[in-house]
Design a protein around this motif. Structure first.
Motif, PDB file in Angstrom:
ATOM      1  N   SER A 121     -25.802   1.553 -21.464  1.00 50.91           N
ATOM      2  CA  SER A 121     -25.544   2.822 -22.147  1.00 50.91           C
ATOM      3  C   SER A 121     -25.995   2.766 -23.600  1.00 50.91           C
ATOM      4  O   SER A 121     -26.218   3.800 -24.218  1.00 50.91           O
ATOM      5  CB  SER A 121     -24.063   3.167 -22.070  1.00 50.91           C
ATOM      6  OG  SER A 121     -23.301   2.164 -22.700  1.00 50.91           O
ATOM      7  N   THR A 122     -26.131   1.557 -24.157  1.00 53.48           N
ATOM      8  CA  THR A 122     -26.568   1.428 -25.545  1.00 53.48           C
ATOM      9  C   THR A 122     -28.085   1.329 -25.644  1.00 53.48           C
ATOM     10  O   THR A 122     -28.621   1.249 -26.734  1.00 53.48           O
ATOM     11  CB  THR A 122     -25.952   0.170 -26.188  1.00 53.48           C
ATOM     12  OG1 THR A 122     -26.371  -0.980 -25.444  1.00 53.48           O
ATOM     13  CG2 THR A 122     -24.445   0.257 -26.201  1.00 53.48           C
ATOM     14  N   GLN A 123     -28.751   1.371 -24.512  1.00 57.40           N
ATOM     15  CA  GLN A 123     -30.200   1.232 -24.488  1.00 57.40           C
ATOM     16  C   GLN A 123     -30.850   2.562 -24.871  1.00 57.40           C
ATOM     17  O   GLN A 123     -30.454   3.627 -24.398  1.00 57.40           O
ATOM     18  CB  GLN A 123     -30.625   0.809 -23.089  1.00 57.40           C
ATOM     19  CG  GLN A 123     -31.979   0.173 -23.016  1.00 57.40           C
ATOM     20  CD  GLN A 123     -32.247  -0.377 -21.623  1.00 57.40           C
ATOM     21  OE1 GLN A 123     -31.821   0.189 -20.643  1.00 57.40           O
ATOM     22  NE2 GLN A 123     -32.928  -1.486 -21.560  1.00 57.40           N
ATOM     23  N   LYS A 124     -31.852   2.484 -25.713  1.00 53.90           N
ATOM     24  CA  LYS A 124     -32.580   3.687 -26.114  1.00 53.90           C
ATOM     25  C   LYS A 124     -33.513   4.112 -24.994  1.00 53.90           C
ATOM     26  O   LYS A 124     -33.872   3.329 -24.114  1.00 53.90           O
ATOM     27  CB  LYS A 124     -33.386   3.406 -27.380  1.00 53.90           C
ATOM     28  CG  LYS A 124     -32.513   3.105 -28.579  1.00 53.90           C
ATOM     29  CD  LYS A 124     -33.359   2.855 -29.801  1.00 53.90           C
ATOM     30  CE  LYS A 124     -32.470   2.523 -30.983  1.00 53.90           C
ATOM     31  NZ  LYS A 124     -33.259   2.206 -32.172  1.00 53.90           N
TER      32      LYS A 124
END
Length: 128
Positions: A98-101
């Motif tokens: 979820s923190t991946q761009k």
């Protein structure tokens, strides 16, 4: 997510250098640079295609008695199969964070595609 252990009990022998090279090539497939992805995919396909079974070494030795299999371009024993490559692609090129761009997720997905193409080009999917 699959648990990957390079030291799992399988009939294939793996050295630390083989494990490092394979993981590094798979991780490189997720590079943001298109040229780097192509290079890593080509190197991965070559590494996977150069591995063979004991029959390959025996055939090479029979073709030229007295010459070593390595001198004849004989293949090393197989150390990874198609299923293990798929697990590595899944683990090393994770797209579920979820923190991946968005750009990183795209690079990982394109890397998986290049990895599948390398696996296909290597000939590991074709039964002997």
């Amino acid at each position: 997510m699959h648990a990957y252990s390079p030291y799992s009990p399988t009939p294939r022998a793996r050295s630390p250098a083989q494990i490092y090279a394979l993981r590094r090539l798979v991780r490189g497939l997720g590079s943001g640079r298109a040229g780097a992805r192509q290079g890593f995919a080509t190197a991965l396909a070559l590494l996977l295609s150069r591995q063979g079974g004991p029959a390959d070494s025996t055939a090479a030795a029979a073709a030229a008695p007295g010459a070593s299999a390595a001198a004849l371009g004989g293949n090393a024993p197989s150390f990874v199969g198609p299923r293990e490559v798929l697990v590595l692609l899944d683990v090393c090129l994770d797209t579920g964070g979820s923190t991946q761009k968005a750009g990183e997720a795209r690079d990982a997905l394109v890397g998986r595609l290049f990895g599948l193409a390398a696996l296909s080009r290597s000939g590991l999917l074709v039964p002997p």
